[in-house]
Each structure stands twice: as structure tokens, then as C-alpha cells.
Enzyme design. Structure first.
Site, PDB file in Angstrom:
ATOM      1  CE  LYS A  13       1.500   2.841  -1.476  1.00  0.00           C
ATOM      2  NZ  LYS A  13       0.759   3.411  -2.618  1.00  0.00           N
ATOM      3  NE  ARG A  88       5.333   1.505  -6.894  1.00  0.00           N
ATOM      4  CZ  ARG A  88       5.377   2.485  -5.992  1.00  0.00           C
ATOM      5  NH1 ARG A  88       6.126   2.382  -4.931  1.00  0.00           N
ATOM      6  NH2 ARG A  88       4.656   3.557  -6.164  1.00  0.00           N
ATOM      7  NE  ARG A 127       1.001  12.787  -3.685  1.00  0.00           N
ATOM      8  CZ  ARG A 127       1.297  11.492  -3.722  1.00  0.00           C
ATOM      9  NH1 ARG A 127       0.876  10.685  -2.764  1.00  0.00           N
ATOM     10  NH2 ARG A 127       1.979  10.998  -4.726  1.00  0.00           N
ATOM     11  NE  ARG A 160       5.534  11.953  -5.563  1.00  0.00           N
ATOM     12  CZ  ARG A 160       5.228  10.730  -5.162  1.00  0.00           C
ATOM     13  NH1 ARG A 160       4.921  10.495  -3.899  1.00  0.00           N
ATOM     14  NH2 ARG A 160       5.209   9.731  -6.017  1.00  0.00           N
ATOM     15  NE  ARG A 171       2.949   7.835  -9.445  1.00  0.00           N
ATOM     16  CZ  ARG A 171       2.523   8.743  -8.549  1.00  0.00           C
ATOM     17  NH1 ARG A 171       2.171   9.947  -8.955  1.00  0.00           N
ATOM     18  NH2 ARG A 171       2.475   8.443  -7.281  1.00  0.00           N
TER      19      ARG A 171
HETATM   20  P1  AMP Z   1       5.879   6.400  -4.448  1.00  0.00           P
HETATM   21  O1  AMP Z   1       6.404   7.572  -3.677  1.00  0.00           O
HETATM   22  O2  AMP Z   1       5.770   5.141  -3.624  1.00  0.00           O
HETATM   23  O3  AMP Z   1       4.590   6.725  -5.188  1.00  0.00           O
HETATM   24  O4  AMP Z   1       6.963   6.071  -5.573  1.00  0.00           O
HETATM   25  C1  AMP Z   1       7.279   7.005  -6.584  1.00  0.00           C
HETATM   26  C2  AMP Z   1       8.003   6.329  -7.721  1.00  0.00           C
HETATM   27  O5  AMP Z   1       9.229   5.749  -7.243  1.00  0.00           O
HETATM   28  C3  AMP Z   1       7.273   5.179  -8.386  1.00  0.00           C
HETATM   29  O6  AMP Z   1       6.336   5.615  -9.365  1.00  0.00           O
HETATM   30  C4  AMP Z   1       8.430   4.403  -8.994  1.00  0.00           C
HETATM   31  O7  AMP Z   1       8.918   5.048 -10.151  1.00  0.00           O
HETATM   32  C5  AMP Z   1       9.513   4.529  -7.921  1.00  0.00           C
HETATM   33  N1  AMP Z   1       9.421   3.420  -6.937  1.00  0.00           N
HETATM   34  C6  AMP Z   1       9.134   3.521  -5.601  1.00  0.00           C
HETATM   35  N2  AMP Z   1       9.131   2.312  -5.013  1.00  0.00           N
HETATM   36  C7  AMP Z   1       9.410   1.419  -6.001  1.00  0.00           C
HETATM   37  C8  AMP Z   1       9.527  -0.003  -6.042  1.00  0.00           C
HETATM   38  N3  AMP Z   1       9.325  -0.755  -4.960  1.00  0.00           N
HETATM   39  N4  AMP Z   1       9.836  -0.575  -7.237  1.00  0.00           N
HETATM   40  C9  AMP Z   1      10.044   0.155  -8.338  1.00  0.00           C
HETATM   41  N5  AMP Z   1       9.934   1.493  -8.389  1.00  0.00           N
HETATM   42  C10 AMP Z   1       9.625   2.131  -7.223  1.00  0.00           C
END
Ligand code: AMP
Length: 213
Positions: A13, A88, A127, A160, A171
Site C-alpha cells: 500500500k 482499519r 522490508r 521497522r 498484525r
Molecule cells: P502501517 O504503517 O499502516 O502498517 O501502520 C503501522 C501501525 O500503526 C499499525 O500496526 C497500528 O499499530 C498503527 N496504525 C496505523 N494506522 C492505524 C489506524 N487507522 N488505526 C489504528 N492503528 C493504526
């Protein structure tokens, strides 16, 4: 154009959102990047979010909705945006629908990138990202290099903390149980565009552009 980019963690994404953002000239809004930036700045939000993110859990809805409410009202979002990582949960999706009505932002496009789980785990464990420009790389693209090919920053690569295998599994579980139902919610009232995420970055980008046209 207002795009919601949807898909499992690691499906690409972020990478695709950056490409789309350049091609369509609209900002890429990644809630994960916003949280990571708060962590770097050691703000209260960052400190709280880090604990949950490191476990692969979600940050509470009210916090995330507040962030999106503020962001979508910024001038740069006036002509459209790509949302990556939001919504989410069903609660976030419902709040977003209300917010879009309130802000008079009609006509969102929902794009779902798909890939199988083994491919996703492989991608996530390989990654790496640049701390300075957030560009995402596959490990073998940067092996032996100490400067970022995208922005030139030195010693800026990192993995990360939530890209470790046990956190990745958590996740993916959260995605299946909490985030996937958001798709069913959208499918009831919206046209959902599915794109196969298997293939090169450019192939997937082309597929998305074709479906958008
Ligand atoms: P991402 O970079 O989108 O994979 O997000 C990394 C982490 O940030 C996720 O595993 C969540 O812990 C938190 N996070 C990001 N976006 C959201 C969201 N919309 N709602 C809740 N937690 C979020």
C-alpha cells in the site's frame, strides 16, 4: 480524487500510494507514517502509540479519527488524497463516512490490493525503510549501500520494529479479525476496485492506474 487504499499489512500500500501520489498529484496520507513521526518526535501520542505498534496492535479509534479529522482539513487535501492505513476498523469507516459528508468530500474510490499470506510475510521481513524520506526498499536493493538511493541520506536504513516475524503474525491476525470486516462494510454501499498485488511495483501501479481510468 479521493482514494482509500486498502489491503493487508505488507501488500504494498505504502509503495503504491507514493507512486499514485506523484502521478495524480494528490497527497499520500499514511496514518502509520503520522504515528511513526510522532514517535520520532517523542510526543505524548508517539509514546502511547509506540507501545501498541510494537505489539502489532491498533491505536484506539478516537485518537486515529482525531488525526484524520485534522489532516483532511489541511489545505493540501482540498483537491483529493490517498488514504493509506485508514480506516482499519468499522468504527473508523463509519466516522470517516460522516466526516466526508461534513466536509463535503464526495466520491471516494476504494482500491483493495490483494496478495497471499506467505508472499506478505516474505515481503515484510525483507522490508527496509529510509528514516529520512520514508522510501521503502527490499533488502537486496540496498545491500552493501550506506546512502539512500532515493534521497541520498547517509546511514538512514532501518527495519521497522513491527516488521519482526512474531509482530507480523499479530498484525496479520488483527487485519483478518478487525480490518477485513471494513471491506464488507464498504462493499454494501460502494464499488470496490480489486487489484492483484503480485508482480513488480510498476506492474501493480499500472494495474491500479488502468482501473482508475
Ligand atoms: P502501517 O504503517 O499502516 O502498517 O501502520 C503501522 C501501525 O500503526 C499499525 O500496526 C497500528 O499499530 C498503527 N496504525 C496505523 N494506522 C492505524 C489506524 N487507522 N488505526 C489504528 N492503528 C493504526
Amino acid at each position: 480524487m479521493r482514494i482509500i487504499l486498502f489491503g493487508s499489512p505488507g501488500v504494498g500500500k505504502g509503495t503504491q500510494a507514493k507512486i499514485l501520489s506523484e502521478r495524480l498529484n494528490i497527497p499520500h496520507i499514511s496514518t502509520g507514517d503520522i504515528l511513526r513521526s510522532a514517535i520520532d518526535k517523542k510526543t505524548q501520542l508517539g509514546l502511547e502509540a509506540k507501545k501498541l505498534m510494537d505489539k502489532g496492535e491498533l491505536v484506539p479509534d478516537d485518537i486515529m479519527i482525531g488525526i484524520i479529522r485534522d489532516t483532511l482539513q489541511e489545505e493540501r487535501c482540498a483537491n483529493g488524497y490517498i488514504l493509506d492505513g485508514f480506516p482499519r476498523t468499522i468504527a473508523q469507516a463509519k466516522e470517516l463516512d460522516d466526516l466526508l459528508i461534513e466536509l463535503n468530500m464526495n466520491g471516494k474510490k476504494i482500491i483493495v490490493i490483494t496478495a497471499d499470506e506467505e508472499e506478505i510475510i516474505r515481503r515484510l521481513t525483507n522490508r527496509r525503510a529510509c528514516k529520512v524520506c520514508n522510501h521503502i526498499f527490499v533488502l537486496n536493493e540496498i545491500e552493501g549501500r550506506d546512502t539512500c538511493p532515493n534521497c541520498g541520506a547517509k546511514d538512514s536504513f532501518y527495519q521497522r520494529s513491527d516488521d519482526k516475524e512474531e509482530v507480523i503474525r499479530k498484525r496479520l491476525e488483527v487485519f483478518k479479525n478487525t480490518t477485513k470486516p471494513v471491506l464488507n462494510y464498504y462493499e454494501k454501499n460502494n464499488k470496490v476496485i480489486y487489484v492483484n498485488g503480485f508482480g513488480s511495483i510498476e506492474e501493480v501501479a499500472q494495474r491500479i492506474m488502468e482501473k482508475l481510468e
